[in-house]
Every structure is written in structure tokens, then in C-alpha cells.
Design an enzyme around this catalytic site. Sequence first.
Site, PDB file in Angstrom:
ATOM      1  N   GLU A  49      97.453  72.465  41.123  1.00 25.49           N
ATOM      2  CA  GLU A  49      98.466  72.408  42.177  1.00 25.49           C
ATOM      3  C   GLU A  49      98.340  73.538  43.200  1.00 25.49           C
ATOM      4  O   GLU A  49      98.416  73.300  44.402  1.00 25.49           O
ATOM      5  CB  GLU A  49      99.879  72.354  41.582  1.00 25.49           C
ATOM      6  CG  GLU A  49     100.163  71.092  40.764  1.00 25.49           C
ATOM      7  CD  GLU A  49      99.953  69.791  41.530  1.00 25.49           C
ATOM      8  OE1 GLU A  49      99.825  69.832  42.779  1.00 25.49           O
ATOM      9  OE2 GLU A  49      99.905  68.729  40.887  1.00 25.49           O
ATOM     10  N   HIS A  63      93.431  66.010  45.474  1.00 27.60           N
ATOM     11  CA  HIS A  63      93.490  66.060  44.012  1.00 27.60           C
ATOM     12  C   HIS A  63      92.333  65.294  43.364  1.00 27.60           C
ATOM     13  O   HIS A  63      92.029  65.531  42.197  1.00 27.60           O
ATOM     14  CB  HIS A  63      94.805  65.438  43.515  1.00 27.60           C
ATOM     15  CG  HIS A  63      95.924  66.414  43.292  1.00 27.60           C
ATOM     16  ND1 HIS A  63      95.745  67.628  42.672  1.00 27.60           N
ATOM     17  CD2 HIS A  63      97.253  66.332  43.586  1.00 27.60           C
ATOM     18  CE1 HIS A  63      96.923  68.259  42.599  1.00 27.60           C
ATOM     19  NE2 HIS A  63      97.843  67.499  43.150  1.00 27.60           N
ATOM     20  N   GLU A 119     102.559  61.565  34.977  1.00 25.05           N
ATOM     21  CA  GLU A 119     102.581  63.020  34.924  1.00 25.05           C
ATOM     22  C   GLU A 119     104.041  63.483  34.778  1.00 25.05           C
ATOM     23  O   GLU A 119     104.896  62.977  35.482  1.00 25.05           O
ATOM     24  CB  GLU A 119     101.985  63.643  36.188  1.00 25.05           C
ATOM     25  CG  GLU A 119     101.861  65.152  36.054  1.00 25.05           C
ATOM     26  CD  GLU A 119     101.216  65.827  37.276  1.00 25.05           C
ATOM     27  OE1 GLU A 119     100.955  65.148  38.284  1.00 25.05           O
ATOM     28  OE2 GLU A 119     100.975  67.036  37.189  1.00 25.05           O
ATOM     29  N   ALA A 175     104.770  62.397  45.629  1.00 20.56           N
ATOM     30  CA  ALA A 175     103.692  61.427  45.447  1.00 20.56           C
ATOM     31  C   ALA A 175     102.885  61.822  44.222  1.00 20.56           C
ATOM     32  O   ALA A 175     103.073  62.911  43.675  1.00 20.56           O
ATOM     33  CB  ALA A 175     102.783  61.396  46.668  1.00 20.56           C
ATOM     34  N   MET A 176     101.994  60.928  43.801  1.00 19.76           N
ATOM     35  CA  MET A 176     101.243  61.169  42.570  1.00 19.76           C
ATOM     36  C   MET A 176      99.800  60.725  42.721  1.00 19.76           C
ATOM     37  O   MET A 176      99.524  59.621  43.178  1.00 19.76           O
ATOM     38  CB  MET A 176     101.938  60.423  41.423  1.00 19.76           C
ATOM     39  CG  MET A 176     101.261  60.588  40.086  1.00 19.76           C
ATOM     40  SD  MET A 176     101.259  62.333  39.563  1.00 19.76           S
ATOM     41  CE  MET A 176      99.718  62.354  38.655  1.00 19.76           C
ATOM     42  N   GLU A 177      98.897  61.581  42.272  1.00 19.74           N
ATOM     43  CA  GLU A 177      97.467  61.440  42.541  1.00 19.74           C
ATOM     44  C   GLU A 177      96.704  60.566  41.550  1.00 19.74           C
ATOM     45  O   GLU A 177      95.488  60.722  41.421  1.00 19.74           O
ATOM     46  CB  GLU A 177      96.839  62.840  42.553  1.00 19.74           C
ATOM     47  CG  GLU A 177      96.765  63.556  41.176  1.00 19.74           C
ATOM     48  CD  GLU A 177      97.898  64.523  40.889  1.00 19.74           C
ATOM     49  OE1 GLU A 177      98.967  64.371  41.493  1.00 19.74           O
ATOM     50  OE2 GLU A 177      97.711  65.416  40.050  1.00 19.74           O
ATOM     51  N   ASN A 178      97.361  59.627  40.847  1.00 24.78           N
ATOM     52  CA  ASN A 178      96.658  58.766  39.891  1.00 24.78           C
ATOM     53  C   ASN A 178      95.299  58.315  40.427  1.00 24.78           C
ATOM     54  O   ASN A 178      95.179  57.905  41.567  1.00 24.78           O
ATOM     55  CB  ASN A 178      97.496  57.518  39.606  1.00 24.78           C
ATOM     56  CG  ASN A 178      98.955  57.838  39.450  1.00 24.78           C
ATOM     57  OD1 ASN A 178      99.328  58.562  38.555  1.00 24.78           O
ATOM     58  ND2 ASN A 178      99.779  57.322  40.353  1.00 24.78           N
ATOM     59  N   GLU A 200      97.367  64.517  47.932  1.00 19.12           N
ATOM     60  CA  GLU A 200      97.015  63.599  46.834  1.00 19.12           C
ATOM     61  C   GLU A 200      95.539  63.240  46.899  1.00 19.12           C
ATOM     62  O   GLU A 200      94.876  63.133  45.874  1.00 19.12           O
ATOM     63  CB  GLU A 200      97.880  62.337  46.864  1.00 19.12           C
ATOM     64  CG  GLU A 200      99.385  62.584  46.879  1.00 19.12           C
ATOM     65  CD  GLU A 200      99.887  63.586  45.856  1.00 19.12           C
ATOM     66  OE1 GLU A 200      99.290  63.699  44.771  1.00 19.12           O
ATOM     67  OE2 GLU A 200     100.874  64.287  46.141  1.00 19.12           O
TER      68      GLU A 200
HETATM   69  N1  PHE Z   1     101.157  65.850  40.761  1.00 19.55           N
HETATM   70  C1  PHE Z   1     102.023  65.474  41.839  1.00 19.55           C
HETATM   71  C2  PHE Z   1     101.530  66.236  43.043  1.00 19.55           C
HETATM   72  O1  PHE Z   1     101.687  67.377  43.202  1.00 19.55           O
HETATM   73  C3  PHE Z   1     103.440  65.805  41.673  1.00 19.55           C
HETATM   74  C4  PHE Z   1     104.161  65.056  40.611  1.00 19.55           C
HETATM   75  C5  PHE Z   1     104.446  65.662  39.418  1.00 19.55           C
HETATM   76  C6  PHE Z   1     104.574  63.779  40.833  1.00 19.55           C
HETATM   77  C7  PHE Z   1     105.129  65.000  38.435  1.00 19.55           C
HETATM   78  C8  PHE Z   1     105.271  63.101  39.877  1.00 19.55           C
HETATM   79  C9  PHE Z   1     105.564  63.715  38.664  1.00 19.55           C
HETATM   80  O2  PHE Z   1     100.902  65.753  43.870  1.00 19.55           O
HETATM   81 ZN    ZN Z   2      99.777  68.098  43.567  1.00 21.51          ZN
END
Ligand code: PHE
Ligand code: ZN
Length: 881
Positions: A336, A317, A137, A278-281, A314
Site C-alpha cells: 500500500e 497494484h 481483502e 476500490a480493490m485490485e483483484n 489499483e
Molecule cells: N487494497 C485496496 C486498495 O488499497 C483497499 C481495500 C482494502 C479494499 C480492503 C477493500 C478492502 O486499493
Molecule cells: Zn491499495
Amino acid sequence: MDIAHDPITADDIPSPAQPPLIKREDYTPYAWRVPETALDFALGLDQTQVTATLKLERNPAGEASDEIRLNGDGLTADRVAVDGANITDWRMDGPDLVIPLSGKAHTVEIATTINPRTNTALMGLYASNGMLCTQCEAEGFRRITFFPDRPDVLSTYRVRMSGPKDQFPILLCNGNNTESGEGEDGTHWAEWHDPWPKPSYLFALVAGDLVANSASFTTASGREVECNIWVRAEDLQRTGHALESLHRSMKWDEEVFGREYDLDLYNVVAVSDFNMGAMENKGLNVFNTKYVLADPDTATDADFDAIEGVIGHEYFHNWSGNRITCRDWFQLSLKEGFTVLRDQLFSQDMRGEAVKRIEDVRILRAAQFPEDAGPLAHPIRPDSYREISNFYTATVYNKGAEVIRMMRSMTGAERFRAGTDLYFDRHDGEAATCEDFVQAIEAGADLDLEQFRLWYQQAGTPKVSVSQQVDGDILRLTLTQTVPATPGQPDKQPMPIPLRVAVHSRTTDSLGAEQLIVLDQATQVFELPLAGPDPVVSINRGYTAPVIVERSLDNADLVFLAAHDDDPFARYEAMQELAVGHLVAAASAELDGAALAEGQSALVDAMRSVVTDVALDDSMRGELMLLPSETYLFEAMASGDRKADPGAINTAREALRTAIGQALATELNALHVRAQKVDFDDPDGRGARKIKTQALAYIAMSDRAKAAAMAAHQFDHADNMTDRQGALMVLCGLDCPERGERLTAFYDRYKTNDLVVDKWFTLQALSSHPDVIAQAKQLAEHPDFTISNPNRVRSLYMAFAGNPSAFHAESGEGYRMIADVILALDPINPQTAARFVSALGRWRRIEPKRAALMKAELERISNAKNLSRDTFEQVSRSLEG
Ligand code: PHE
Ligand code: ZN
């Protein structure tokens, strides 16, 4: 992409050419669908080979064309094949790959080679501490392979990865592990399948030497989900809190939003090099170690809370973001804003509503209000951008959450739930828009949001001015709203502003009943019942609307609200209002000696009741004891033609803190002594830890030697990081022998723990010590400082930029340091570099001498060659208009 309307002329363009402006109104669906994607990774730290196989079908909604454009970023194609046969008539168009393609359906295969080790931007596939991980992302997937890297192209992914087993014993990807095996020469491989169609930004892969803390979760419908928190072996004992927080999040989302998890596996991996939190993959969250690792010896109570909040965020998400994603990046607040609201409500339920609400409002005011009042102001759904990474902002996140919270305040929790149920139902599996969300809430919660949509369009924090008039046994409350002009939006329309209000009576001490009013015109009169004589209006209780309330209440009324209001937020707010009014007037030199003394004594009295009120719990007391931040005071001071004067604000605030420290020396000392006696595990332990450091900080304003001794004692006897860090924070601001000794002791004890070393940098960069600038410069030379790790860079320079007496030093040295770090970091990690620009961007609201120095630094950055798109956009917006 239309750059014709852009105000900057060719002469202004630094090299390289100005990046194009992307506009929301230009959205068109992609010409192809990609129902299936297969990826093959031959992993290596210096060289990873990627083969992508895309099944393509014409999108009936897309435009007809005889080619396909696949996004890339720094890639070259080693091989391109269509329907099994290699082709050579592909071409590059800038970073993108264009392949001639007519007909209805095809399979395209593309091979690329990438170097994770030299990827310092930390987007795409990169190396961190010997492991490989990804961040896609918003537009990082295009650094891995050529692909329609946009959130409205959903695909199911099959991934095969192989690599040396000793280096990468653990191989993880989204979804489920379908098969694994041994290869030749010490390699092994794993295949993963994610059954849920997802956009490329949710792709993730991790390979490394990791261990997991695991525990299974049983969902409401009885399915078992294996939850793993993956870390390096030495960090395993600090993962318990994250794992428990994950289970609590899963349960809470079932109960409160009716959302169940949808895979058999939930993996969280902690990495030390990460641009964000952090990232919600899907099924494979990647986290900054800061939001995973904690134990009482190394993490503060606030760190524990932040971990719970980010783990929840996360996890939530998975529905608000993954099952329903965004059509395009202009819709970012769809996932978000909503997810921030969900994590805030979760934390409120876990830890208590009042204190959490106050914390969230404090963050909004510290981070979002300045953004909304400055050159980078944008609506929660922006209309244009050059670099989407620049729009992961407090506006999109935190104001976005406030906007959805207002909907909930207008309907109540139950109807709001009906609205979100409908939203999840209608759009599951889709890439949706903010408009889709609003329509679902309208229909499901039975709420007319026609005018309310303005909150998505208009930037700027609304101001609501209040006047009152008694008429028999009613109070006529006249409210007027103005939404300030922001870049590109000179004229604004009135918006619906929901306000919880109550009318109390000061002399009879009776509290009026609360009701919700909605101000939706420029000026409106509301008639409210009186509770008795001397009415005092309590307004925006619980902070129902993200607005600035402007009124001039007598100090006596504010002191009454601070001490007696039945809404805890309103008590906090009255304290803040009292302090803001006094401090801004003092900093603007509007007060003569007598008025200054009167204002100070009102605040001392209010603070005395806060410090001594036995009915108050300590967590709440800790909130009430905090004076408004200098940054917030700048915003309050900079209104109309008046500019903020950081020096004068600092002087006024320090004077008030000194007056409080002196007048309440006995009470504060007693508070500290009482708090020191509470055990770590006591149910009141957290509150006690919060107030003890605050008491110390006030004591340090009046009796430095005594505070130094007390802080050293608190430090030496601490059995937890909250007390230790608090004591060291107080010592850092003092010029005393205890300072250096304890800083050294802290460093020696924790030098192998990166997250605690970050704290050590931050404490010094944030201090009010007179030599803070020299100290920060020295820290930049410290062997543990490195510009390539975002946490470390932020620990020193974000802290420094957030320390007004350092950053706003009259000499301009603070500004220069931040500009220097932007220039040094930009070629290495543009995303992180660009985040420092907003600090300098506030120049227009600051007094002229400092403003000129800030602007000069922005110009120096803008004259640099080869600026990244990220930094270019932020600097040019900061100088424009
Ligand atoms: N989508 C992530 C979040 O809000 C934030 C994020 C954005 C992390 C871009 C990495 C890069 O939880
Ligand atoms: Zn987020």
C-alpha cells in the site's frame, strides 16, 4: 496468538470474549501448499452453493502436523471429501474447519452454502443492486469457502460459475474466460482460469446485468489487452474518464517503472455498495462507483482527479501487490505505501507536481498526523492487531508512501528505479516483506538504510526544531529532532530525516541554491552558504520528510517566503505557517489587541499578494488561498500540556476569514468576475473554477447578502458540477432564502443519481450553518437515507464528523450522534462502523469539558453487548493508556 501480555483484565471484557491479539513476531509459514484451487459456484442471490477443490502438498518450510486447519467465517461444511471419498471425522474449531490429514499430498473437496443477500458486511460474496460481487481483502474469502485465508498461500485458480442468464447475463472472474455455455432452465455458465498464482484475498467474482465501455491497449511489447469498464446500462456514458485513466496508467507504468501488464484482459466493475474505494483483484478490479463514474455535469474536477488516482492505484497494484504480494498483513504497507507513492507520482506527472504535492501533504496532515498523535498510533508496519481491517489506515497508506518517497529523495529518481527494478526482479511471484523491499532498495539503489529502518518501527510524527546563527559567510543551522512517545513505544531513537533546504536573503531578494541534508542524530549542526544578508531558511522544500518543523520565524520572513520562494511547496508552507502561528496564538488567547491586529494584517497582506499576483496560476493560487483546516489547527494547538479548544479555533479562524473577506472585498470580487468568464474547456478552466468558489467563500464572510446573490447566480448559470457544488457549498453556510431554493433544485435535478445525492447530503452535513445539527438529524430521516449503503452513511456522518463546528458542538450532541451511528451500524457493517471511532478517540487532546463528553460516548459504545471485533478494538484502544 498470545493474549497473555494484554493489559486488559477479564473484568473489562465486554461480551463476547475479547478477540485475540495477533503479533507480527509470531509469524510461521503455513504447513501446506495449495498449488491449485478449483471453485464451482451455483449462483443465486439468496443461496449460492460453493464447491472448493484444493490440491494440497506439504510445505517443507512448515511445521509437521497430522491435520489441516482451514479458515472459515460463519460457514458450515455441507460435505468434506479427501482424495475423492467423503469423510466425517472433520471438526470445527471456532469458525475454522480442521481435517485430519497425514501424508504428503492430497485433494480436499469442501461444499458450502452461503446467502449473499443477507451479507450486509459486504465482505465475501454479497448482493448489490441485484448483482453479485465479492470483496476478499483482507479476510473475506473465508466467508465464501474454507481455505488457508492468508496472503502467503499462493494458488492458481480455475473457476466455474453458473446461474440464471436473465439475472446474471455477465459472469466475470479473475484471469481469462476459457469457456462459456448454456445450461438448463435458462441458466448459463462460464469457466475462468487465472494463470498467475495468487493469495485468496485477490480472488474476485462478479455476476450481473452489466455493460462495458471497452478499448484495447497495446503494451510496450506489442500485446493487445482488452480493457473493460463494467457498469449498469444507465451509467455507461459516464465511464470514459475511467477508461482513459486506465490506459494512461498502463502506459505510465511501462515508462516510469518498466512494468507491463501480464494478462490479455483487464476488467473493472463498478458497484454501489462497497466498503472502501476500490480493490485490485487480479484482472478483475472491483470499484466503488464513486471512483468510476464521472461526467462534467455530475462530477467535480476533484472527482475526476480522484478517479484517475484510484484507477492508477489499483492498476499499479498489479505489480506492487499482485505479482509481489505480502507475506502477512503486518507487511500491508509493502504494497500500500509503495502503491500510494506510485499513484501520487503518476498524478503528479499527469497534472503537475506542485499542486498535487500540496494536496497530498494536506491529506497527510488532515488524516495521518492526528492518527499518529492519538491512541490509535501505530508504525507503518504494525506489531500487533486484533482486526486487520482496522489497519487500512492513513499511516499504512500515506505515511507508508512518504517513507518510500524519502528513499527516492535520497537517491534521486534514477537510482530509485534501479532499486525498484531489483525488487521486482528478486521477488516476482513471492509473498514478500517490508524488509525484502528495503534490502532491494539498498542493493539496487546503493543506499544504506540501516538506521532508516526505524521509520518502519517507530510510530509518531517527528518534530524538528530549527535555530540559526550567522558566522561570517556561512549559516549554522542547528536541527534537533524528537519522536514523540506513542502507545506501547515510550522511548524513541533518532531517525534519518532528509530535508531539502535553501538559504535566501530577504533584503537583497536573492534566492539560495537548494541542497539535500540528512538529519540523522538527535541534534546536528549544518553549515550552509549565505545568499546575502538577512538569511531566511527555506526548509523541507517539496516536503521531503513527513515531519513537523518547529521554528519561530518573523512574520516578515514568512511573508517573504510566501511571496518569493522558488519552491512552490515552500510558498504554500510559508502561508500555512503564518496562518497556523497566528491562529493558534489567537485561539490560546496569547495575543493582545495589537498583536492580534498585527498578525491579521500580515495575513491579509500575504493573501492580497496571493489574490493579485498575475504570475501565479490559478490552481496554485487556489492552494495558497486555503487556510489550514480546523482539524490541523487542533493538532498544532494540542502540544505539550496545552489542549485543543475547538470552539476557540473556530472563532479565531472565522475572524481571520472575515478580516480577509473585508479587507480584500474588491480584489476577491474582481477575481470571481474574471474566473466566471473562463469557459469550461479553456486550459485555465480548472484553475478558474477552483478560485471562484474560494473567492465566494471569503466574500460570504464579509457580505452575506452579496455572496448569496453571487452564489445563486453561479449556481443557476453553471454548466458543470464543480461550479454548481461550489456555489451550493457557500449557500449551505448562509441563512438565506437562496439556500433552500437551490438545495431543492439540486435534489430535484439529480435525485436518481446516487453519487450526486451523496453530495447533497455531504454539503449540508459539512456546512457552517448555525442549525447544522438539526439539519443533519433531519437528513437521517430523509427517505433517501439508508444505513446499509456505506457511501450514503459516509456522505452524511463522515462529513458531519469532519465538520468541527457540528461534531464539537459544546452540548456534546455531535459526539452523541456519531456514537449512535456506530452502535446502529456495528451489527450491519462492522468495518464501516469502526471507521467512525477515531473521531471520538481524539478526546485526550481536546479541552477537558469536551474530552469528558467524548470519553463518555466511547464508554457507552464499549458497554454495548456483542460489539464486533472491529469496533471493540478501536474503542478499547481509544480508551486505554
Ligand atoms: N487494497 C485496496 C486498495 O488499497 C483497499 C481495500 C482494502 C479494499 C480492503 C477493500 C478492502 O486499493
Ligand atoms: Zn491499495
